[in-house]
Design an enzyme around this catalytic site. Structure first.
Site, PDB file in Angstrom:
ATOM      1  N   ASP A  25      63.141  13.106  70.214  1.00  0.00           N
ATOM      2  CA  ASP A  25      63.553  13.679  68.933  1.00  0.00           C
ATOM      3  C   ASP A  25      62.883  15.039  68.770  1.00  0.00           C
ATOM      4  O   ASP A  25      61.949  15.210  67.986  1.00  0.00           O
ATOM      5  CB  ASP A  25      63.164  12.733  67.789  1.00  0.00           C
ATOM      6  CG  ASP A  25      63.695  13.193  66.445  1.00  0.00           C
ATOM      7  OD1 ASP A  25      64.599  14.053  66.434  1.00  0.00           O
ATOM      8  OD2 ASP A  25      63.201  12.692  65.419  1.00  0.00           O
ATOM      9  N   SER A  85      60.731  15.762  57.858  1.00  0.00           N
ATOM     10  CA  SER A  85      61.211  15.715  59.237  1.00  0.00           C
ATOM     11  C   SER A  85      61.152  17.087  59.902  1.00  0.00           C
ATOM     12  O   SER A  85      61.478  18.105  59.292  1.00  0.00           O
ATOM     13  CB  SER A  85      62.651  15.210  59.271  1.00  0.00           C
ATOM     14  OG  SER A  85      62.723  13.855  58.928  1.00  0.00           O
ATOM     15  N   TYR A 144      55.614  -2.009  64.520  1.00  0.00           N
ATOM     16  CA  TYR A 144      57.040  -1.740  64.750  1.00  0.00           C
ATOM     17  C   TYR A 144      57.556  -2.599  65.903  1.00  0.00           C
ATOM     18  O   TYR A 144      57.964  -2.087  66.945  1.00  0.00           O
ATOM     19  CB  TYR A 144      57.249  -0.256  65.074  1.00  0.00           C
ATOM     20  CG  TYR A 144      57.041   0.666  63.907  1.00  0.00           C
ATOM     21  CD1 TYR A 144      57.936   0.692  62.849  1.00  0.00           C
ATOM     22  CD2 TYR A 144      55.942   1.526  63.868  1.00  0.00           C
ATOM     23  CE1 TYR A 144      57.748   1.550  61.771  1.00  0.00           C
ATOM     24  CE2 TYR A 144      55.745   2.388  62.804  1.00  0.00           C
ATOM     25  CZ  TYR A 144      56.656   2.396  61.758  1.00  0.00           C
ATOM     26  OH  TYR A 144      56.470   3.247  60.699  1.00  0.00           O
ATOM     27  N   HIS A 167      66.820  15.182  65.132  1.00  0.00           N
ATOM     28  CA  HIS A 167      67.657  14.450  64.175  1.00  0.00           C
ATOM     29  C   HIS A 167      68.008  15.288  62.948  1.00  0.00           C
ATOM     30  O   HIS A 167      68.899  14.914  62.174  1.00  0.00           O
ATOM     31  CB  HIS A 167      66.986  13.124  63.770  1.00  0.00           C
ATOM     32  CG  HIS A 167      65.886  13.250  62.774  1.00  0.00           C
ATOM     33  ND1 HIS A 167      64.554  13.233  63.126  1.00  0.00           N
ATOM     34  CD2 HIS A 167      65.915  13.385  61.429  1.00  0.00           C
ATOM     35  CE1 HIS A 167      63.813  13.341  62.041  1.00  0.00           C
ATOM     36  NE2 HIS A 167      64.624  13.441  60.991  1.00  0.00           N
TER      37      HIS A 167
END
Length: 625
Positions: free
Chosen positions: A480, A575, A549, A431
């Site tokens: 990711d 990140s 979540y 990402h």
């Protein structure tokens, strides 16, 4: 064409002794010092054979133009010298070079190249049909006994042999000869590349003896060294080690290297003071070289003595052995006298196979092995002296695999973190590149503690390629993960060092010391930090994580870390950075910072890409053809 010997010596003598020489010398032959002869498809592979031979320091490879006699083509002559070099003479068609034992860079036995129109000969023990040479190579890689293969193409003259995949092996693991043969392709097993799908059994079984064929016996101080010896013996599949307490004195410290037609022991017996286990050659991305840093107290390793020098300690003796390229192991005898300043005698030794010829106990001495080959291992396994200091701010060299990824357009800024996993590879999050259109705008800075250190003249690595997982859509959906291939390879230093990938065989390891690092926000509305931050976080089960979540699906491709009550967590700007966990004193890249809700919110742990689930993808992209 006859061999052309012109006795013109090159100016290449003691000046290269002990140094790393990567040059291959064309039309040149080292004179004398022959140990043995092997066969190799080219000079580079000959160098690999020399590097992994216990005594080879130099080699000469014979090409097709070296002789009119085809039986001399592709010979790889391994050489040794007490001076660490030999005189070199002109010889048409010969290529000479040095072992890479002297070099500091990572050396691997992995050879992925295909050799067109070469038939590498050995025992043809399996024949089957295959669609391509690559399929044949993978078949060899996934076969317990296969060392190399030859594939006949669809244009092979003999119609009945077309598309035939021949799996081959030899006692030495190298071909018995190599000949020219049109419309065939040959190559080696990729087991040493860590690409085998065979089972990897890491357990060592105490009070156990395996039966079956014993192909060799060597001396070893413990079962772990015995396993390393088995792993690097071309035909050893499993072993039994007889400890120093074994009842038969003449068999103590024997390492019995074994094989069987099935690839597994046909039987095992309970034997006290015996240990058994399996070669690690099949293990994915974790085949170690012969590297053992342990000291064996009250133990004397016997072998051919190279030198006797004074040393302050057994650690100093090991360092001296490591710095002497011919030294394979050592014995340190502490001084019993005070008049010599407490110095002891350091005996530097070697043998034909790299192992002691005999091991004695109760001598008062301390023995061990050279650490020279440790750099040839997957260097991430080196137990670097990282120290975790208190507080939340890191110090220089604490996380040497951490990088800061900058984007230069429209203005230069920190974009994401990442982790060094190879000298030309960074693992990060996909990402991070949602808005990045070209690798040309990226810069990788390593060995950085403070963002303020980065100036216009600060060195960086350009990015040659961004490789995003093809199943990535968004961070919350998984996949990711991304790789950055650097434009140039990096040299490893104390502040610039790779972290190990987790092994697929270690999925059930319970990591108890995990840290997340980055320059990201410390709270939701904040700014990028100047100093690299760190936080110790416990891993959480996916079931616990899913409870926080409910609007997202936590899959096996993800791993969660954080405290139920919140607090320490990754945040914006972290990140792509590493979730680093220590196991058996080795750091592993367990996660890549991916997503989460807020920063350190209660019952909202950080979600990371579960690196172990992407190991095959990483290896495919970084080690593929």
């Amino acid at each position: 064409m006859t061999l052309l010997y012109q006795m013109v010596h090159f100016a290449l003598f003691a000046s290269v002794a002990g140094e790393c020489v990567t040059t291959l010398f064309q039309d040149a032959c080292f004179k004398g010092g022959d140990i043995t002869v092997a066969f190799a498809p080219n000079a580079k592979h000959c160098q690999i054979i020399c590097t992994h031979h216990p005594r080879c320091l130099l080699f000469t490879f014979m090409t097709e133009s070296s002789s009119e006699d085809p039986t001399k083509w592709y010979t790889c002559i391994l050489k040794d010298s007490v001076t660490e070099t030999l005189p070199m003479v002109n010889m048409t068609g010969a290529i000479s070079g040095y072992s890479s034992k002297q070099c500091l860079h990572h050396i691997s036995a992995c050879s992925k190249d295909m050799y067109v129109d070469l038939n590498m000969k050995g025992m043809n023990y399996n024949s089957s049909l295959a669609q391509s040479a690559r399929e044949c190579q993978q078949r060899c890689t996934d076969d317990t006994h296969c060392h190399f293969f030859t594939f006949a193409t669809r244009h092979f003259p003999s119609i009945k042999d077309r598309n035939t995949c021949l799996l081959k092996n030899t006692q030495t693991g190298t071909p018995t000869s190599i000949t020219k043969l049109h419309e065939v392709v040959s190559g080696f097993s990729l087991k040493s590349c860590g690409l085998s799908n065979l089972a990897c059994i890491r357990d060592i079984f105490p009070r156990t003896a395996f039966v079956d064929i014993t192909i060799d016996t060597v001396m070893a101080p413990d079962p772990f060294v015995c396993r390393s010896i088995c792993t690097h013996h071309p035909s050893c599949l499993f072993f039994t080690f007889l400890s120093e307490e074994w009842p038969t004195a003449s068999e103590r410290n024997l390492c019995l290297l074994k094989t069987s037609s099935s690839g597994l022991p046909s039987a095992r017996f309970r034997k006290n003071r015996a240990f058994s286990g399996f070669s690690l050659q099949h293990c994915q991305h974790s085949v170690p070289v012969f590297c053992h840093s342990s000291f064996y107290r009250n133990t004397d390793f016997l072998g051919e003595e190279l030198d006797i020098v004074d040393a302050d300690s057994h650690e100093a003796c090991q360092k001296t052995c490591t710095n002497s390229i011919r030294c394979q192991f050592f014995t340190y005898s502490p001084s019993q006298e005070s008049c010599n300043g407490g110095k002891g005698k350091c005996y530097l030794k070697l043998s034909a196979n790299g192992s002691p010829t005999k091991i004695l106990h109760g001598t008062g001495s301390i023995s061990g092995y050279t650490l020279r080959l440790c750099k040839m291992d997957n260097v991430c396994t080196t137990k670097i002296k990282t120290r975790i200091v208190g507080g939340t701010q890191s110090v220089h060299g604490e996380w040497p695999w951490q990088i800061t990824l900058h984007v230069t357009s429209p203005t230069q800024r920190h974009l994401c973190g990442g982790a060094i996993i190879g000298n030309q590879w960074i693992l990060t999050a996909a990402h991070c590149f949602n808005e990045v259109k070209s690798p040309n705008v990226l810069r990788v800075y390593s060995g950085i503690l403070n963002q303020s250190e980065i100036k216009e003249d600060t060195s960086f690595f350009g990015v040659q390629e961004i490789i995003i997982h093809d199943q990535y859509e968004k961070a919350e959906s998984g996949y990711d993960i991304a790789l950055l291939k650097l434009e140039t390879a990096m040299n490893y230093t104390d502040s610039q060092w790779p972290i190990c990938l987790p092994s697929k065989g270690d999925r059930n390891v319970m990591y108890t010391e995990c840290w997340v690092t980055g320059w990201g926000y410390r709270k939701l509305r904040d700014k990028i930090q100047n100093t690299l931050q760190k936080a110790k976080v416990p891993l959480m089960t996916n079931e616990e994580c899913q409870a926080g979540y409910r609007e997202h699906r936590i899959t096996s491709k993800m791993v969660c870390a954080g405290y139920r009550e919140g607090g320490k967590d990754a945040c914006k700007g972290d990140s792509g950075g590493p979730l680093s966990c220590k196991h058996n004193e080795v750091w592993h890249l367990v996660g890549i910072t991916s997503w989460g809700e807020g920063c350190g919110q209660r019952e909202r742990p950080g979600v990371y890409s579960n690196v172990v689930e992407y190991v095959d993808w990483i290896l495919e992209k970084t080690q593929g053809p």
